[in-house]
Design a protein around this motif. Structure first.
Motif, PDB file in Angstrom:
ATOM      1  N   PRO A 114     -46.586   0.442   4.593  1.00  0.00           N
ATOM      2  CA  PRO A 114     -45.891   0.645   3.297  1.00  0.00           C
ATOM      3  C   PRO A 114     -46.035   2.012   2.501  1.00  0.00           C
ATOM      4  O   PRO A 114     -45.204   2.535   1.551  1.00  0.00           O
ATOM      5  N   ALA A 115     -47.313   2.491   2.526  1.00  0.00           N
ATOM      6  CA  ALA A 115     -47.642   3.621   1.844  1.00  0.00           C
ATOM      7  C   ALA A 115     -47.012   4.631   2.357  1.00  0.00           C
ATOM      8  O   ALA A 115     -46.167   5.695   1.749  1.00  0.00           O
ATOM      9  N   GLY A 116     -47.002   4.844   3.560  1.00  0.00           N
ATOM     10  CA  GLY A 116     -46.042   5.841   4.276  1.00  0.00           C
ATOM     11  C   GLY A 116     -44.784   6.068   4.106  1.00  0.00           C
ATOM     12  O   GLY A 116     -43.950   6.928   4.004  1.00  0.00           O
ATOM     13  N   TRP A 117     -44.126   4.652   4.125  1.00  0.00           N
ATOM     14  CA  TRP A 117     -42.570   4.453   3.768  1.00  0.00           C
ATOM     15  C   TRP A 117     -42.374   5.017   2.314  1.00  0.00           C
ATOM     16  O   TRP A 117     -41.257   5.650   2.069  1.00  0.00           O
ATOM     17  N   ALA A 118     -43.187   4.689   1.208  1.00  0.00           N
ATOM     18  CA  ALA A 118     -42.827   4.923   0.014  1.00  0.00           C
ATOM     19  C   ALA A 118     -43.151   6.432  -0.305  1.00  0.00           C
ATOM     20  O   ALA A 118     -42.610   6.919  -1.353  1.00  0.00           O
ATOM     21  N   HIS A 119     -43.897   7.120   0.469  1.00  0.00           N
ATOM     22  CA  HIS A 119     -44.181   8.426   0.068  1.00  0.00           C
ATOM     23  C   HIS A 119     -42.716   9.356  -0.158  1.00  0.00           C
ATOM     24  O   HIS A 119     -42.771  10.069  -0.860  1.00  0.00           O
ATOM     25  N   PHE A 120     -41.749   9.106   0.809  1.00  0.00           N
ATOM     26  CA  PHE A 120     -40.312   9.844   0.522  1.00  0.00           C
ATOM     27  C   PHE A 120     -40.029   9.634  -1.050  1.00  0.00           C
ATOM     28  O   PHE A 120     -39.439  10.653  -1.558  1.00  0.00           O
ATOM     29  N   TRP A 121     -40.148   8.375  -1.265  1.00  0.00           N
ATOM     30  CA  TRP A 121     -39.239   7.969  -2.716  1.00  0.00           C
ATOM     31  C   TRP A 121     -40.200   8.429  -3.717  1.00  0.00           C
ATOM     32  O   TRP A 121     -39.704   9.026  -4.679  1.00  0.00           O
ATOM     33  N   THR A 122     -41.542   8.350  -3.762  1.00  0.00           N
ATOM     34  CA  THR A 122     -42.510   8.643  -4.723  1.00  0.00           C
ATOM     35  C   THR A 122     -42.546  10.168  -4.784  1.00  0.00           C
ATOM     36  O   THR A 122     -42.554  10.686  -6.105  1.00  0.00           O
ATOM     37  N   MET A 123     -42.534  10.974  -3.847  1.00  0.00           N
ATOM     38  CA  MET A 123     -42.463  12.451  -3.821  1.00  0.00           C
ATOM     39  C   MET A 123     -41.206  12.946  -4.676  1.00  0.00           C
ATOM     40  O   MET A 123     -41.587  13.980  -5.331  1.00  0.00           O
ATOM     41  N   ASN A 124     -40.270  12.416  -4.144  1.00  0.00           N
ATOM     42  CA  ASN A 124     -38.965  13.032  -4.591  1.00  0.00           C
ATOM     43  C   ASN A 124     -38.730  12.671  -6.122  1.00  0.00           C
ATOM     44  O   ASN A 124     -38.182  13.405  -6.937  1.00  0.00           O
ATOM     45  N   PHE A 125     -39.411  11.519  -6.602  1.00  0.00           N
ATOM     46  CA  PHE A 125     -39.187  11.245  -8.209  1.00  0.00           C
ATOM     47  C   PHE A 125     -40.250  12.244  -8.898  1.00  0.00           C
ATOM     48  O   PHE A 125     -39.913  12.446 -10.001  1.00  0.00           O
ATOM     49  N   THR A 126     -41.389  12.277  -8.340  1.00  0.00           N
ATOM     50  CA  THR A 126     -42.387  12.868  -9.143  1.00  0.00           C
ATOM     51  C   THR A 126     -42.484  14.425  -8.924  1.00  0.00           C
ATOM     52  O   THR A 126     -43.302  15.092  -9.930  1.00  0.00           O
ATOM     53  N   ARG A 127     -41.726  14.918  -7.988  1.00  0.00           N
ATOM     54  CA  ARG A 127     -41.800  16.433  -7.843  1.00  0.00           C
ATOM     55  C   ARG A 127     -41.398  17.095  -9.088  1.00  0.00           C
ATOM     56  O   ARG A 127     -40.588  16.637  -9.638  1.00  0.00           O
ATOM     57  N   GLY A 128     -41.769  18.258  -9.363  1.00  0.00           N
ATOM     58  CA  GLY A 128     -41.237  19.072 -10.467  1.00  0.00           C
ATOM     59  C   GLY A 128     -40.104  19.625  -9.713  1.00  0.00           C
ATOM     60  O   GLY A 128     -39.571  19.657  -8.637  1.00  0.00           O
TER      61      GLY A 128
END
Length: 461
Positions: free
Chosen positions: A266-280
């Motif tokens: 689950p953490a690996g799957w969510a990485h794409f979504w969290t990274m794109n939301f939190t990136r600057g």
């Protein structure tokens, strides 16, 4: 030939022979596509590193690619489990493509595993890159063939209702953005799946189309905007039953691909979504240029969301209030423009996302050429920035700012031409008296919903 004689003038002569290889786009388009990919592969040769510890400069040589770097730098070459141990900032289907590439790399003799030396990993990365390039070339051919079969005259009297091939596919086969960015990443996989999905929708197969669009969404985020566009045009045409079949199939195929990774990593799957939301703000975006100018934007995520909501609200108003229902390709193109211009990152390979819909929305050489020039200009500028020629690490050079603004400005100009065609459907380069929407499927020549007809009716009549 009737259709062309109307434009050129005069009927077809009795000795004319409008068939054979000269009139068949298939061999010409596939030949140009193969040549374009060969040019792309030749461009990548200067980036081939032969000795471990002696890297080449991909920015200076204009041949950067994520593919071999991901293979070597994320533990893929040492056998790390994708999404479990090796974090990938890509959706799941792209991760599956990486796993398949690694499997065949090992099958063909690549030295992989925790005991592999740096040189062995480097050599294996060459094989992995070549295998990936072959797979993406197959995706490129799939993209081109899909558009060959989306003939713009497929619904006209001149085509007699038969499935025709269209020379419009040459716009894709010869596209400079493919020769520039086709191997920067795995984007061509999602582009091909999306176009096959559009083709299946055009063939009135909404369930099969939904499966392909769901798979495309499992490879990249942007195909969700094709779903949004389809919802809008189906709403106007009162074809929501077909849309719901399409959507159900898309959701199911997405779940089939994603659930195994969601459950096991689950953490690996969510990485794409969290990274794109939190990136600057990142490369290619207006926000990144403003940051280089010293004008950082606080609360950027909120601003981006608000702008996108406003943009899609405007698009919905346009679709529902245009004098004639817009074509599907036009609406997807405008949806992508809203997303890409507002987004926090606009990588050079994202041009591949737009390419099929530039062709579907406005298949004119001038429009395609101006857009291609702007994209290639940005492609050159971004590597100059990263190399340091244009000032990264010192003071940002105006050349990079201009390239970003030129790219976005050209897209706004092209979007304005598409909006003009929507508001003035008699100027649409695709529509003729016998053609409505060649890729519309159940929407093609469908009447508007009764409530739309009432809303658009002249109150004085």
């Amino acid at each position: 030939m009737e259709h062309f004689s109307q434009r050129i003038g005069g009927p077809v002569g009795r000795h004319a022979r409008p068939w054979g290889i000269w009139f068949d786009p298939l061999p010409w388009v596939l030949g140009v596509a193969a040549l374009n990919w060969i040019i792309l592969m030749a461009r990548q040769l200067p980036c081939e590193q032969h000795v471990y510890g002696q890297p080449v400069n991909p920015f200076l040589r204009l041949c950067y690619s994520d593919i071999p770097l991901i293979f070597q730098g994320r533990g893929i070459a040492t056998g790390a489990s994708v999404y479990g141990q090796a974090q990938l900032e890509y959706p799941v289907l792209t991760g599956y493509a990486v796993m398949i590439g690694r499997f065949f790399t090992k099958l063909l003799g690549g030295e992989l595993g925790p005991d592999a030396s740096g040189q062995q990993q480097l050599d294996a990365s060459h094989l992995f890159f070549v295998l990936t390039a072959i797979g993406l070339f197959c995706c490129f051919l799939t993209l081109v063939i899909s558009h060959l079969l989306m003939g713009r005259d497929v619904a006209s009297s001149t085509a007699g209702g038969i499935k025709v091939r269209s020379f419009d596919a040459m716009f894709l086969a010869a596209a400079p953005v493919v020769a520039a960015s086709g191997l920067v990443n795995w984007d061509m996989l999602a582009v091909a799946l999306t176009s096959v999905g559009v083709l299946l929708w055009a063939r009135r197969r909404p369930v099969a189309s939904g499966v392909l669009i769901g798979l495309a969404f499992s490879a990249k985020f942007y195909p969700i905007f094709a779903i949004v566009a389809l919802l809008l045009v189906c709403l106007r045409a009162a074809r929501l039953a077909a849309f719901m079949r399409f959507l159900g199939a898309a959701v199911l195929s997405w779940l089939v691909v994603n659930l195994p990774v969601m459950i096991t990593a689950p953490a690996g799957w969510a990485h794409f979504w969290t990274m794109n939301f939190t990136r600057g703000a990142d490369l290619g975006s207006l926000w990144y240029v403003l940051g280089l100018m010293g004008m950082g934007i606080p609360g950027l995520n909120v601003i981006v969301v608000i702008l996108m909501i406003a943009g899609f609200a405007g698009l919905a108003w346009l679709v529902l209030n245009a004098p004639r229902r817009p074509r599907l390709g036009q609406v997807v193109f405008l949806a992508l423009i809203v997303f890409l211009i507002c987004n926090k990152v606009y990588s050079p390979q994202y041009a591949l996302w737009l390419l099929p819909f530039v062709v579907l929305a406005r298949p004119r050489v001038f429009d395609w050429a101006v857009w291609s020039i702007a994209e290639v200009a940005y492609f050159l500028a971004v590597w100059g920035l990263l190399e340091g020629i244009l000032g990264v690490g010192q003071s940002a050079n105006v050349v990079y700012w201009f390239a970003v603004l030129l790219r976005i400005g050209v897209q706004l100009w092209l979007a304005s031409r598409v909006v003009h065609d929507i508001l003035n459907p008699w100027d649409d380069p695709v529509r003729t008296p016998f053609v409505d929407d060649p890729v519309g499927g159940v929407l093609n020549h469908a009447p508007d919903a009764p409530w739309i007809v009432r809303a658009l009716a002249d109150p004085e009549e």
